[in-house]
Scaffold this active site. Structure first.
Site, PDB file in Angstrom:
ATOM      1  N   LYS A  69       0.853  -1.195   0.000  1.00 52.96           N
ATOM      2  CA  LYS A  69       0.000   0.000   0.000  1.00 52.96           C
ATOM      3  C   LYS A  69       0.889   1.245   0.000  1.00 52.96           C
ATOM      4  O   LYS A  69       1.885   1.294   0.738  1.00 52.96           O
ATOM      5  CB  LYS A  69      -0.896  -0.035   1.242  1.00 52.96           C
ATOM      6  CG  LYS A  69      -1.914   1.093   1.313  1.00 52.96           C
ATOM      7  CD  LYS A  69      -2.797   0.927   2.560  1.00 52.96           C
ATOM      8  CE  LYS A  69      -3.911   1.949   2.633  1.00 52.96           C
ATOM      9  NZ  LYS A  69      -4.761   1.789   3.821  1.00 52.96           N
ATOM     10  N   SER A 144      -9.664   1.626   2.695  1.00 53.38           N
ATOM     11  CA  SER A 144      -8.811   2.376   1.813  1.00 53.38           C
ATOM     12  C   SER A 144      -7.721   1.565   1.119  1.00 53.38           C
ATOM     13  O   SER A 144      -7.159   2.027   0.125  1.00 53.38           O
ATOM     14  CB  SER A 144      -8.151   3.509   2.602  1.00 53.38           C
ATOM     15  OG  SER A 144      -7.295   2.992   3.597  1.00 53.38           O
ATOM     16  N   SER A 168      -9.802  -0.600   6.969  1.00 49.59           N
ATOM     17  CA  SER A 168      -9.187  -0.494   5.638  1.00 49.59           C
ATOM     18  C   SER A 168      -8.445  -1.714   5.127  1.00 49.59           C
ATOM     19  O   SER A 168      -8.045  -1.748   3.966  1.00 49.59           O
ATOM     20  CB  SER A 168      -8.233   0.693   5.602  1.00 49.59           C
ATOM     21  OG  SER A 168      -8.981   1.857   5.355  1.00 49.59           O
TER      22      SER A 168
END
Ligand code: GLN
Length: 455
Positions: A69, A144, A168
């Site tokens: 990420k 996210s 997330s």
């Protein structure tokens, strides 16, 4: 590239250099369908392939590609946090988790898309582009960490790392049909993770296979002198992993879509474990509490993006630099949360909002502790809905916030929880959340294994 074992088998056959030549090309092509990656870390790949020649082949992640990420620092590579303000920012050091996976032989292949500064539930708040759900391209992958979940779900990589502040990792894992673990607060070092809300943030793994999820967690966990909130994983917690009773919190199944409810409950009934209803009275205030504490911390953490210390700059004079930089390069949702956070911390409102939210947080924690006196683990849906359509919730922030109704209480209480993919409804994945008490990750894995064996 479904699993670590599959990748290892191919590397064994083809040799690592050959594998990466073909793989990278294939990956770039395939990713165009879902847009999970923001960019590929070409320099790091080259460097790692060189370094691997000197390393023993029996390292746990030797040659295994992993997606990261883009809010976790990889030295020498960009780290954008999905924001314009950090569009050209180059990380000057490796996050502790990155150091650990590099030492285990992993090849960091690229940085994945996310909602700006990890704020969102659909990856549509990314300043660059939205990522698409691998099962249906007109739907969101969740957020996210939507990029990481989507590239694992599309089987472009076997494993990935994400971060979870209010859901997330688990919610996108649920939307993309993969495993995703939010570890106990403190189990994994946050050093080198771009902070969102520091009392809630945790880094955690994604995988298609449960054994890969566990392996990656074992590699990244542990105390780090660079993160004073990190702790050594208690050894006894790794061996005492038997489970007898599963708790079903009634509040988590009220007003839930019948199809999702039945899929989850049917699955858990097949385990033949003792199932007990429990009540978590304060959990229903989880979203309220989270949307006071999280923005308060966000407003403090994001003050550092001022046009002076990091990233992009607008304006000439000091006051103008602050104003123009933040106005121009921060997105709408990020600004909304900074404003909300500054408000709840301001004189006269602090007691009314922030302090009361802290008390509520304690009550939520105690609710869970009471439940864990009666049961070993709790289960719930991971998300109240199936993956929703692109643009379906972008104009209604409250609707978007409600995507995390089952995940935020777990962060507030600091507990570990995993998303387990348990089936499909209308060809879209459904996920079950297993919640454990502090450092009960291995009990969670015990139940996840039982569920995996049921099939
Ligand atoms: N979707 C939640 C939010 O928007 C959670 C985000 C996260 O866990 N980083 O805050």
């Amino acid at each position: 590239m479904e699993s670590i074992q599959k990748v290892k088998d191919i590397i064994e056959k083809e040799g690592i250099e050959n594998f990466y030549e073909n793989y990278l090309e294939w990956l770039k092509e395939k990713d165009k369908e879902i847009k999970g990656f923001l960019f590929f870390t070409e320099n790091t790949i080259k460097e790692t392939l060189k370094r691997l020649k000197q390393l023993p082949k029996n390292l746990p992640l030797y040659g295994v590609p992993i997606a990261i990420k883009d809010n976790i620092l990889v030295k020498g590579e960009k780290c954008t946090a999905g924001s314009k303000i950090l569009e050209n920012y180059i990380a000057v050091y490796d996050a502790t988790v990155i150091k650990k996976i590099k030492a285990a032989g992993a090849v960091i292949i690229g940085k994945t898309n996310l909602d700006e500064f990890a704020m969102g539930s659909s990856t549509e708040n990314s300043a660059f582009f939205p990522t698409l759900n691998p099962f249906e391209k007109n739907r969101v992958p969740g957020g996210s960490s939507g990029g990481s979940a989507a590239v694992v779900g599309a089987k472009l990589v076997p494993i990935a790392l994400g971060s979870d502040t209010g859901g997330s990792i688990r919610q996108p894992a649920c939307f993309c049909g993969v495993y995703g673990l939010k570890p106990t607060y403190g189990a994994v070092s946050r050093y080198g993770l771009i902070a969102m809300a520091s009392s809630l943030d945790q880094i955690g793994p994604f995988a298609n296979k449960l054994e890969d999820l566990i392996l990656l967690f074992e590699i990244i966990k542990g105390k780090d002198p660079k993160d004073s909130t990190s702790l050594d994983f208690p050894k006894e917690k790794m061996t005492k992993t038997e489970i007898k009773t599963i708790g079903v919190p009634v509040e988590f199944f009220e007003n839930l879509d019948d199809k999702i409810k039945n899929t989850i409950l049917k699955k858990i009934q097949k385990t033949n474990l003792k199932i007990k209803e429990v009540s978590l009275k304060y959990v229903k205030y989880g979203i309220h509490c989270y949307y006071l504490i999280m923005p308060a911390e966000v407003s403090a953490n994001l003050a550092r993006y001022d046009g002076i210390r990091y990233g992009k700059r607008g304006g000439e004079e000091l006051w103008e630099i602050y104003k123009i930089t933040r106005k121009k390069y921060l997105g709408k949702e990020v600004k909304r949360r900074i404003i909300l956070g500054t408000f709840v911390l301001s004189h006269g409102y602090y007691e009314a909002y922030y302090l009361r939210a802290q008390k509520l947080r304690k009550a939520i924690y105690e609710d869970f502790q009471k439940a864990f006196k009666e049961v070993d683990l709790l289960i719930s849906p991971t998300s109240p809905t199936l993956p929703f359509k692109l643009a379906e919730k972008t104009t209604n922030p409250i609707e978007m916030y409600l995507s995390d109704i089952y995940t935020v209480p777990i962060n507030l209480a600091g507990l570990p929880a995993v998303n387990v993919p348990v089936g499909f409804i209308d060809n879209l994945p459904v996920g079950l959340q297993i919640i454990g008490n502090l450092f009960d990750e291995y009990k969670i894995f015990t139940l996840a294994k039982i569920l995996e064996n049921i099939g």
